[in-house]
Structures are given as structure tokens and as C-alpha cells.
Motif scaffolding. Structure first.
Motif, PDB file in Angstrom:
ATOM      1  N   ALA A 259      80.745  55.600   2.548  1.00 20.32           N
ATOM      2  CA  ALA A 259      81.498  55.405   1.307  1.00 20.32           C
ATOM      3  C   ALA A 259      82.013  53.977   1.182  1.00 20.32           C
ATOM      4  N   LEU A 260      82.303  53.338   2.315  1.00 22.80           N
ATOM      5  CA  LEU A 260      82.823  51.967   2.316  1.00 22.80           C
ATOM      6  C   LEU A 260      81.723  50.922   2.197  1.00 22.80           C
ATOM      7  N   GLY A 261      80.455  51.339   2.271  1.00 28.16           N
ATOM      8  CA  GLY A 261      79.385  50.381   2.047  1.00 28.16           C
ATOM      9  C   GLY A 261      78.353  50.277   3.137  1.00 28.16           C
ATOM     10  N   ALA A 262      78.463  51.072   4.214  1.00 29.03           N
ATOM     11  CA  ALA A 262      77.418  51.055   5.240  1.00 29.03           C
ATOM     12  C   ALA A 262      76.121  51.609   4.664  1.00 29.03           C
ATOM     13  N   ASP A 263      74.996  51.063   5.128  1.00 32.17           N
ATOM     14  CA  ASP A 263      73.698  51.537   4.659  1.00 32.17           C
ATOM     15  C   ASP A 263      73.234  52.775   5.412  1.00 32.17           C
ATOM     16  N   GLU A 264      73.666  52.911   6.642  1.00 30.29           N
ATOM     17  CA  GLU A 264      73.342  54.096   7.436  1.00 30.29           C
ATOM     18  C   GLU A 264      74.463  54.312   8.439  1.00 30.29           C
ATOM     19  N   ALA A 265      74.613  55.553   8.896  1.00 31.97           N
ATOM     20  CA  ALA A 265      75.663  55.906   9.850  1.00 31.97           C
ATOM     21  C   ALA A 265      75.062  56.820  10.900  1.00 31.97           C
ATOM     22  N   LEU A 266      75.137  56.395  12.161  1.00 32.74           N
ATOM     23  CA  LEU A 266      74.496  57.095  13.265  1.00 32.74           C
ATOM     24  C   LEU A 266      75.515  57.556  14.289  1.00 32.74           C
ATOM     25  N   GLU A 267      75.084  58.493  15.153  1.00 30.88           N
ATOM     26  CA  GLU A 267      75.963  59.004  16.202  1.00 30.88           C
ATOM     27  C   GLU A 267      76.008  58.092  17.421  1.00 30.88           C
ATOM     28  N   SER A 268      74.960  57.293  17.656  1.00 27.59           N
ATOM     29  CA  SER A 268      74.934  56.428  18.834  1.00 27.59           C
ATOM     30  C   SER A 268      74.094  55.195  18.565  1.00 27.59           C
ATOM     31  N   THR A 269      74.140  54.265  19.512  1.00 31.93           N
ATOM     32  CA  THR A 269      73.351  53.042  19.393  1.00 31.93           C
ATOM     33  C   THR A 269      71.941  53.200  19.959  1.00 31.93           C
ATOM     34  N   ASP A 270      71.606  54.355  20.464  1.00 29.24           N
ATOM     35  CA  ASP A 270      70.274  54.574  21.022  1.00 29.24           C
ATOM     36  C   ASP A 270      69.201  54.315  19.967  1.00 29.24           C
ATOM     37  N   GLY A 271      68.181  53.554  20.339  1.00 34.08           N
ATOM     38  CA  GLY A 271      67.101  53.262  19.413  1.00 34.08           C
ATOM     39  C   GLY A 271      67.501  52.353  18.272  1.00 34.08           C
ATOM     40  N   MET A 272      68.513  51.517  18.504  1.00 37.15           N
ATOM     41  CA  MET A 272      69.050  50.664  17.455  1.00 37.15           C
ATOM     42  C   MET A 272      68.002  49.685  16.919  1.00 37.15           C
ATOM     43  N   ASP A 273      68.059  49.429  15.629  1.00 36.32           N
ATOM     44  CA  ASP A 273      67.148  48.503  14.957  1.00 36.32           C
ATOM     45  C   ASP A 273      67.254  47.118  15.598  1.00 36.32           C
ATOM     46  N   GLN A 274      66.145  46.582  16.061  1.00 37.81           N
ATOM     47  CA  GLN A 274      66.153  45.290  16.746  1.00 37.81           C
ATOM     48  C   GLN A 274      66.383  44.111  15.805  1.00 37.81           C
ATOM     49  N   ARG A 275      66.451  44.378  14.507  1.00 35.01           N
ATOM     50  CA  ARG A 275      66.806  43.307  13.587  1.00 35.01           C
ATOM     51  C   ARG A 275      68.309  43.056  13.571  1.00 35.01           C
ATOM     52  N   ILE A 276      69.097  43.965  14.153  1.00 35.74           N
ATOM     53  CA  ILE A 276      70.545  43.783  14.191  1.00 35.74           C
ATOM     54  C   ILE A 276      70.875  42.599  15.094  1.00 35.74           C
ATOM     55  N   SER A 277      71.539  41.620  14.533  1.00 36.83           N
ATOM     56  CA  SER A 277      71.838  40.400  15.287  1.00 36.83           C
ATOM     57  C   SER A 277      73.328  40.156  15.469  1.00 36.83           C
ATOM     58  N   VAL A 278      74.172  40.970  14.824  1.00 37.49           N
ATOM     59  CA  VAL A 278      75.625  40.859  14.986  1.00 37.49           C
ATOM     60  C   VAL A 278      76.191  42.261  15.130  1.00 37.49           C
ATOM     61  N   ALA A 279      76.998  42.473  16.166  1.00 39.63           N
ATOM     62  CA  ALA A 279      77.628  43.777  16.387  1.00 39.63           C
ATOM     63  C   ALA A 279      79.134  43.614  16.526  1.00 39.63           C
ATOM     64  N   PHE A 280      79.860  44.547  15.933  1.00 40.97           N
ATOM     65  CA  PHE A 280      81.313  44.603  16.061  1.00 40.97           C
ATOM     66  C   PHE A 280      81.671  45.871  16.821  1.00 40.97           C
ATOM     67  N   GLU A 281      82.307  45.731  17.984  1.00 35.78           N
ATOM     68  CA  GLU A 281      82.767  46.894  18.740  1.00 35.78           C
ATOM     69  C   GLU A 281      84.210  47.150  18.312  1.00 35.78           C
ATOM     70  N   ALA A 282      84.422  48.215  17.547  1.00 40.50           N
ATOM     71  CA  ALA A 282      85.720  48.450  16.924  1.00 40.50           C
ATOM     72  C   ALA A 282      86.439  49.682  17.449  1.00 40.50           C
ATOM     73  N   SER A 283      85.897  50.320  18.483  1.00 38.78           N
ATOM     74  CA  SER A 283      86.531  51.532  18.994  1.00 38.78           C
ATOM     75  C   SER A 283      87.462  51.260  20.166  1.00 38.78           C
ATOM     76  N   GLY A 284      87.205  50.197  20.914  1.00 38.64           N
ATOM     77  CA  GLY A 284      87.968  49.943  22.136  1.00 38.64           C
ATOM     78  C   GLY A 284      87.533  50.825  23.296  1.00 38.64           C
ATOM     79  N   ALA A 285      86.406  51.507  23.155  1.00 35.34           N
ATOM     80  CA  ALA A 285      85.902  52.392  24.207  1.00 35.34           C
ATOM     81  C   ALA A 285      84.867  51.646  25.040  1.00 35.34           C
ATOM     82  N   PRO A 286      85.052  51.546  26.357  1.00 33.13           N
ATOM     83  CA  PRO A 286      84.068  50.856  27.190  1.00 33.13           C
ATOM     84  C   PRO A 286      82.651  51.398  27.031  1.00 33.13           C
ATOM     85  N   ALA A 287      82.508  52.707  26.841  1.00 32.85           N
ATOM     86  CA  ALA A 287      81.170  53.284  26.680  1.00 32.85           C
ATOM     87  C   ALA A 287      80.483  52.753  25.429  1.00 32.85           C
ATOM     88  N   SER A 288      81.269  52.504  24.375  1.00 32.07           N
ATOM     89  CA  SER A 288      80.707  51.949  23.148  1.00 32.07           C
ATOM     90  C   SER A 288      80.199  50.536  23.388  1.00 32.07           C
TER      91      SER A 288
END
Length: 335
Positions: free
Chosen positions: A211-240
């Protein structure tokens, strides 16, 4: 007036205090809304937020909006009844030369509702608040005080985006879709990101991200699109963070937005070397709150970050809701 103090983990108290009259160069405002931040929750849960440890009671809160009630002597350019928010940081000494432009890193900085300094800095969860006039951020025409309560966390999100560099045309990942993560989605889109992937375990959080403007929303980073060149870790969870470092493309930028624990954590750092990743921290903001109110004025969808609203006398229930898995930004009302 009533203010909300934290006395010990789990021990919130409404305390009656006399309002403070504004001195020269100061402004008194009636607080209308206050957003519960992760740092407020940290003090409530454990007495700790990041590296700050509570040693004595203090007033919580730094995300607020309201209207000016009284102007102190010499204050110009502001008016009684005007809608405003407040920059919660103060410094009382010159900024070291090596930190020019990075006032958020001032070694003597104080912040509303923080135990980082001793004595602790009282926060803004009070029906009446007196601040220096230069802390006041006027609201643009058409921006309600309810939506404006998001200005401080949006300032945090916008500073994180600034730390990432130019996002124009980039594919971006936001991992952790709590309130700040959602606002990073909003800020990244405003900064020109071409494609935004949001990641969160909770379905409700993923829906908000879309709703805020993301193009897709996934449960995990597994199989992440290799075109992604910038990531924001916003959970504060080491596993993330671990998942991002393992999955992100080579030569990518990773910005740590969420507060990591003040204790050692287990994260596989090998990819930082083998992929030549750029891992950056981000801390609060400098002046981005002024740009945040402009973005909020033009973005009605931002209000969807707010999930719950409680009266001040129901603060305990508000904190319990904010700590729950289904909530996003929980706000208190002070009228």
C-alpha cells in the motif's frame, strides 16, 4: 497537565505536572498526537534501548505533533494555533570539525525521551510542551497533525535513504516492514527507486508495504532478485541482516536502519569481503524532518502507517498493542 513517565520495565505512570511557561525564544505547544517508537518500547520492555540504559524515571516520547499555545518573548514567524511538529534533538556545544554536516552524531547531543545521557532527557509525551523556537517545524498547508506525527520517523527513513546515495532507477530491498521500514519504502520511492522489494514475515506488514508503494512483498530474502543493488535492514534482527548479506548482489550497498542489540550477535560477515559490499550505519537524522513534512503533505497514503490510536490514559494498552505482531505505528492522543 499529564505526562507519561517510565519508572521501570513495564511500569508506565501518568504524572501530573505544572506546564512550563515559555521563556525568551521559546514556544509552548499543546501536544495532540504522540507516536510510540521502538526506543519507547525498548525502555518499557527491558529498560534498555540500543546502548542506552534507564537508570531513573523519565518522560517518554519524541514523535509528536500539536498546535502552538503560547509564544515566548522575541519569537517571530510563528503563530498561536499553528500546527507544528518538533525536532527532538538539542546540542549545547560546538560541533567538532570532523562532523560538519552530521549534527546527528554530535557527542553532546540530547534527544527527547532518551536515557543515553545522564541525567536522562525528558521526552514529549505530555499534554503541554515547551521547546526552543528553533526546534519547531511548521506544518505545510493541508497537513493534519495526525499525519504529521509521522514526521520524526519519516525523517529517520529519509536520512537512511540519504546514506544509501542516489537511488534513481535502482532496485531496492527493504527488509522489516514495521513503521520505519514502511516509511523507508515511501522515502525510497520519493527518491526515485525504480523497483522496491519488501520483506517481512508478517502478512499484514507485507500488505502495508504494498500500500505504501512497494512493487512486491516477500516472506524472505531467499532467491532475491540479483538486480537489487541497495538494501535497507529495518528490523534490527540479526537473522534479517544475515539473510541480506548472503543474498544481496555483489558490490551492493546495505544500510543498517534497525537498532541491533547492544550485545554480540551472530551474522555471517564473509560476504562483505567476497562480494565487496558497502555496509553503512544510519542514526536518526540531521534536518530531514523539514523535508519529511513536505512529503507527508503530498502523500495521503502515509497515514496507512498508523494502525492504532489510544487515549493517553490507555497508554498501557497502547504499548501492549505496539508490541504486538499485528500493529504498525501506534499513536497516543493527548487532547
Amino acid at each position: 497537565m499529564r505526562s507519561l513517565e517510565i519508572h521501570a520495565p513495564g511500569d508506565l505512570r501518568l504524572v501530573e505536572k505544572e506546564p512550563t511557561a515559555p521563556g525568551p525564544g521559546q514556544v509552548r505547544l499543546a501536544v495532540e498526537y504522540g507516536g510510540i517508537c521502538g526506543s519507547d518500547l525498548g525502555y518499557w520492555r527491558t529498560g534498555v534501548s540500543g546502548t542506552a540504559v534507564m537508570k531513573r524515571p523519565f518522560v517518554l516520547g519524541h514523535e509528536i505533533s500539536g498546535r502552538i499555545e503560547e509564544l515566548g518573548e522575541g519569537v517571530t514567524g510563528l503563530a498561536v494555533g499553528q500546527g507544528v511538529t518538533v525536532h527532538p534533538a538539542r546540542t549545547r556545544s560546538p560541533l567538532p570539525e570532523e562532523l560538519v554536516g552530521r549534527e546527528n552524531l554530535h557527542p553532546d547531543l540530547t534527544y527527547f525521551g532518551s536515557a543515553a545521557q545522564d541525567p536522562h532527557t525528558d521526552g514529549a509525551f505530555a499534554q503541554s510542551l515547551t521547546v526552543d523556537a528553533d526546534q519547531i517545524v511548521p506544518l505545510p498547508e493541508g497537513l493534519s497533525t495526525r499525519r504529521a506525527v509521522l514526521a520524526e520517523p519519516l525523517g529517520v527513513a529519509m536520512h537512511a535513504v540519504t546514506r544509501a546515495g542516489d537511488l534513481t532507477g535502482k532496485h531496492v530491498l527493504v527488509s522489516g516492514c514495521g513503521p520505519v521500514g514502511l516509511l523507508v519504502v515511501l522515502a525510497a520511492r520519493a527518491a526515485g527507486a525504480a523497483h522496491i522489494t519488501a520483506v517481512d514475515l508478517a502478512e499484514a506488514a507485507r500488505e502495508r508495504a504494498l500500500a505504501l508503494g512497494a512493487d512486491e512483498a516477500l516472506e524472505s530474502t531467499d532467491g532475491m532478485d540479483q538486480r537489487i543493488s541497495v538494501a535497507f535492514e529495518a528490523s534490527g534482527a540479526p537473522a534479517s541482516l544475515d539473510g541480506i548479506l548472503r543474498s544481496i548482489a555483489r558490490a551492493a550497498i546495505v544500510v543498517q536502519v534497525g537498532n541491533l542489540p547492544p550485545t554480540p550477535v551472530s551474522v555471517t560477515l564473509g560476504p562483505v569481503v567476497s562480494k565487496e559490499l558497502d555496509y553503512r550505519g544510519t542514526y536518526r537524522f540531521v534536518a530531514e524532518i523539514e523535508q519529511a513534512v513536505q512529503l507527508l503533505a503530498s502523500s495521503e497514503v502515509a497515514e496507512q502507517v498508523i494502525s492504532d490510536e489510544f487515549a493517553l490514559e490507555d497508554a498501557q494498552a497502547a504499548f501492549e498493542a505496539a508490541a504486538g505482531r499485528g500493529s504498525s505505528k501506534v499513536v497516543l492522543t493527548f487532547a
